[in-house]
Design an enzyme around this catalytic site. Structure first.
Site, PDB file in Angstrom:
ATOM      1  N   HIS A  36       8.119   9.903   0.257  1.00 32.72           N
ATOM      2  CA  HIS A  36       8.596   8.529   0.196  1.00 32.72           C
ATOM      3  C   HIS A  36       9.559   8.328  -0.961  1.00 32.72           C
ATOM      4  CE1 HIS A  36       4.780   7.046   2.475  1.00 32.72           C
ATOM      5  NE2 HIS A  36       5.705   7.525   3.289  1.00 32.72           N
ATOM      6  N   SER A  52       8.247   6.801   8.412  1.00 34.74           N
ATOM      7  CA  SER A  52       8.317   5.992   7.199  1.00 34.74           C
ATOM      8  C   SER A  52       9.365   6.523   6.230  1.00 34.74           C
ATOM      9  CB  SER A  52       6.957   5.939   6.507  1.00 34.74           C
ATOM     10  OG  SER A  52       6.540   7.225   6.128  1.00 34.74           O
TER      11      SER A  52
END
Length: 273
Positions: A191, A138
């Site tokens: 992230h 991710s």
């Protein structure tokens, strides 16, 4: 004799999914294959793949620099790997189709792995004095979302949410917050670092890391990559040009430009679901 009840129709078309998978470009296929291979290796109990390849700030030294490249391929379980693959695949195949296979290899094996990792280590260890490890593809999903958000912002600066107009470039940040709230063991900082690097990519600041097109053409011709490698994307066969479609703000009235879908969300502490 009662007739058996008909099964309900599937919510998706398996034939379309199969066609989509068969058309994936080469580098995207290789990334998915390596993710699968590492997940299968993690099923054995003799050697911990996660412990070996995770991005652990205090474990980074000259002998373990490989961690800067291995962490996106490693996941902590089946669902973690599945959600990340679903999030990453459409973004990565679009990037490769636009920029070519060699450029994708050069960027994702290089700066698009190491720069987010370096930024994460700098903040996690240098500023927060913590040692939280991260793994998961991710990082690339959020990085590509950040890049696409910048491109979309140039042609569509805002999107409406009720009476409010929200800047398009904030979409990945909203997704990052939502994922961190809804899913456990997700690395918000990891992230966030990926999104920041994605912004730099979208703004063009990372073009310096892309090999010159003349060199890429020479390598392709010398090795006959287009003829030898199935699903290879040549530097001359890219869909939208070297750095993607240049957005325009001069759209005719009533005609909206083609915005980039950003509904794909791809995390030890994990990077991703």
């Amino acid at each position: 004799m009662a007739t058996p009840a008909a099964l309900p129709p599937l919510p998706f078309n398996p034939a379309r999914i199969r066609t989509y998978l068969l058309r994936l470009p080469l580098f995207t296929r290789l990334v998915l294959l390596v993710i699968l291979a590492f997940w299968l290796l993690e099923l054995q109990t003799i050697w911990s793949v996660v412990q070996w390849g995770a991005l652990i700030p205090e474990e980074i030294n000259l002998g373990t620099m490989y961690r800067l490249n291995t962490y996106p391929f490693i996941h902590t379980g089946f669902w973690h790997a599945l959600f990340n693959v679903v999030a990453l695949t459409p973004l990565l195949e679009r990037f490769e189709a636009e920029h070519g296979t060699l450029t994708s290899v050069a960027l994702f094996v290089g700066p698009l792995s190491t720069v987010p990792a370096g930024l994460y280590i700098l903040i996690e260890r240098g500023l927060l004095h913590r040692n939280t490890s991260v793994v998961g593809a991710s990082v690339w999903a959020f990085l590509l979302l950040g890049s696409e958000a910048i491109k979309t912002y140039k042609s569509h600066p805002n999107f409406s949410l009720g009476p409010y107009k929200i800047p398009t470039w904030t979409s990945p940040l909203v997704a990052c917050v939502v994922v961190s709230i809804l899913m456990s063991n997700v690395s918000f900082l990891g992230h966030l670092c990926a999104i920041l690097v994605g912004y730099l990519l979208g703004l063009g600041y990372l073009k310096v890391f892309v090999p010159p097109e003349k060199i890429l053409r020479w390598i392709e011709g010398k090795l006959n990559l287009l003829g030898r490698l199935p699903h290879y994307v040549s530097v001359d066969q890219k869909t939208y040009g070297r750095y993607g479609v240049l957005p325009t703000t001069n759209n005719p009235a009533g005609v909206s430009g083609s915005g980039t879908p950003m509904s794909f969300m791809g995390s030890t502490q994990r990077l991703g679901a």
